[in-house]
Scaffold this motif. Structure first.
Motif, PDB file in Angstrom:
ATOM      1  N   UNK A 110      18.032   6.988 -17.246  1.00 45.31           N
ATOM      2  CA  UNK A 110      18.071   7.505 -15.870  1.00 45.31           C
ATOM      3  C   UNK A 110      17.244   8.785 -15.831  1.00 45.31           C
ATOM      4  N   UNK A 111      16.121   8.751 -15.136  1.00 43.59           N
ATOM      5  CA  UNK A 111      15.203   9.888 -15.109  1.00 43.59           C
ATOM      6  C   UNK A 111      15.763  11.079 -14.342  1.00 43.59           C
ATOM      7  N   UNK A 112      16.490  10.811 -13.255  1.00 36.70           N
ATOM      8  CA  UNK A 112      16.993  11.901 -12.411  1.00 36.70           C
ATOM      9  C   UNK A 112      18.120  12.672 -13.096  1.00 36.70           C
ATOM     10  N   UNK A 113      19.072  11.946 -13.676  1.00 35.94           N
ATOM     11  CA  UNK A 113      20.213  12.589 -14.336  1.00 35.94           C
ATOM     12  C   UNK A 113      19.913  12.943 -15.794  1.00 35.94           C
ATOM     13  N   UNK A 114      18.775  12.504 -16.295  1.00 33.66           N
ATOM     14  CA  UNK A 114      18.377  12.680 -17.696  1.00 33.66           C
ATOM     15  C   UNK A 114      19.476  12.146 -18.622  1.00 33.66           C
ATOM     16  N   UNK A 115      19.642  10.836 -18.543  1.00 34.21           N
ATOM     17  CA  UNK A 115      20.587  10.149 -19.421  1.00 34.21           C
ATOM     18  C   UNK A 115      19.788   9.416 -20.490  1.00 34.21           C
ATOM     19  N   UNK A 164      18.554  19.897 -16.758  1.00 33.98           N
ATOM     20  CA  UNK A 164      17.319  20.675 -16.805  1.00 33.98           C
ATOM     21  C   UNK A 164      16.360  20.115 -17.834  1.00 33.98           C
ATOM     22  N   UNK A 165      16.869  19.928 -19.049  1.00 37.76           N
ATOM     23  CA  UNK A 165      16.102  19.315 -20.142  1.00 37.76           C
ATOM     24  C   UNK A 165      17.107  18.635 -21.043  1.00 37.76           C
ATOM     25  N   UNK A 166      16.869  17.364 -21.343  1.00 39.30           N
ATOM     26  CA  UNK A 166      17.872  16.612 -22.090  1.00 39.30           C
ATOM     27  C   UNK A 166      18.387  17.334 -23.316  1.00 39.30           C
ATOM     28  N   UNK A 167      17.472  17.764 -24.171  1.00 38.88           N
ATOM     29  CA  UNK A 167      17.890  18.389 -25.424  1.00 38.88           C
ATOM     30  C   UNK A 167      18.510  19.772 -25.221  1.00 38.88           C
TER      31      UNK A 167
END
Length: 399
Positions: free
Chosen positions: A29-34, A154-157
């Motif tokens: 999921x690009x929006x929620x950064x999953x 904000x950023x996955x990691x």
């Protein structure tokens, strides 16, 4: 934050870089950064690598503003807005629940952030940056609890930089992402003899950003799909166990294999993505030949989306391995700043070891080494003189 007055309310915090030993690459999921798989990282010590952020809140501010490394940036970026919106939502909920510390929710914020390491060069600058942003905003608006789910947006990691030591980011299964959060596997004090050397081959911005690289890989790489579904789940269990047992050979082998597979997935992407340089490849050869010479795994490498190597080893092996790096990647003649961070004692290389490694030296292939170790998560900076913003809420002239 305190009740309204005309003086900006200032909070400063710092947050660490983390290096994944089981990599995250690809979103479902690009929006929620999953992410398409769980990951596991080591948080590096802030004495060597960190982002520092100051947040100022005032009713006199006309708009939200952001300065990054001395330059004003566009604060309307969707990921920044997502973090701001979520912190304000939680602060509003806290006030509605009867907490008096959540004043000034309608006020605008000024944010100033600096990294003490190269930005966008594959050294997890966005992870430290968004972790620090979210932690600082939470301090300013009186938001408590687990913030990793907000930092993730904000950023996955960045969710992994919300904790010190060894940290797991659970991919989760819910569509709303509520269970895609980070949690600490072990604190930084768990493995005190573990040392980390960042070999900076390039401080340049990487040619393909992580976000676009991941999108292309998810769309085109069959290896990435196999990795996420069949390889990573088992490796997560094995890595957690190796860390808990402080089993360096197991930790090292998993770390190198996972780094290699991540970059193989980038090569399996169409068109292929190349993050490793000729210097990176030389470091890989060096590590394997060094270990083979001793008949045991003393050092391990890991590469994120960039050419810079992160070396894991034990404290006792640092002096010799640093000398090996200096020998095969001779620095500039002045060389006094070649080793930064934790002090490294001198060591003498045997001719036998040089011959066993047997690589052609690459002068100036490594710009410098950052010597560090596992460290704590974000923290508040209590000294007001360390604020990046002046009392009027604008960047200090020294930035």
């Amino acid at each position: 934050m305190p009740e309204d007055n005309d003086n900006p309310y200032l909070v400063s915090c710092s947050a660490p870089v983390n290096i994944a030993v089981i990599k995250y690459w690809g979103k479902r999921d690009e929006d929620l950064i999953l992410p398409i798989n769980s990951s596991l990282s080591v948080t590096l010590h802030q004495d060597q690598l960190k982002t520092t952020t100051t947040v100022a809140v005032s009713r006199l501010f006309k708009e939200d503003r952001l300065w990054l490394n001395g330059k004003e940036e566009d604060i309307t970026h969707p990921r920044l807005q997502s973090c701001l919106r979520e912190i304000r939502r939680l602060a509003r909920k806290r006030r509605n629940d009867g907490n008096p510390d959540s004043a000034g929710l309608s006020h605008k914020v000024h944010i100033c952030s600096v990294n003490n390491f190269p930005t966008a060069a594959g050294l997890a600058s966005s992870a430290a940056g968004f972790a620090c942003l979210v932690y600082s905003l939470a301090q300013a608006f009186g938001v408590e609890g687990d913030l990793s789910g907000i930092a993730r947006q904000g950023s996955g990691s960045a969710c992994r930089s919300m904790y010190g030591g060894f940290v797991e980011w659970k991919m989760g299964s819910r569509e709303d992402g509520k269970d895609s959060v980070a949690q600490q596997v072990e604190p930084e004090s768990h493995w005190p003899e573990l040392r980390i050397l960042v070999l900076v081959a390039s401080a340049k911005r990487k040619p393909i950003g992580s976000t676009s690289g991941m999108q292309t890989s998810v769309q085109t790489s069959l290896l990435l799909k196999h990795r996420a579904e069949s390889v990573v789940p088992r490796r997560m269990d094995e890595m957690t166990e190796a860390i808990r047992r402080k089993d360096f050979p197991a930790f090292a082998e998993l770390t190198m294999k996972d780094s290699n597979q991540f970059h193989a997935s980038c090569l399996d992407t169409y068109p292929p993505i190349f993050y490793l340089s000729s210097v990176s490849q030389q470091v890989i050869h060096l590590v394997h030949r060094y270990n083979r010479h001793y008949g045991e795994t003393r050092v391990a490498y890991s590469f994120d989306a960039g050419p810079n190597a992160v070396i894991f080893t034990s404290q006792q092996h640092v002096p010799e391995f640093v000398q090996v790096v200096q020998h095969f990647f001779p620095p500039d003649a002045n060389g006094e700043d070649f080793i930064k961070g934790l002090p490294v004692t001198d060591a003498v290389l045997s001719e036998e070891l040089k011959q066993a490694v047997g690589l052609e030296p690459m002068p100036k292939g490594i710009n410098y080494i950052i010597s560090t170790k596992a460290g704590p998560g974000p923290r508040v900076i209590s000294d007001p003189s360390q604020h990046l913003l002046s009392s009027d809420g604008f960047p200090k002239k020294t930035l």
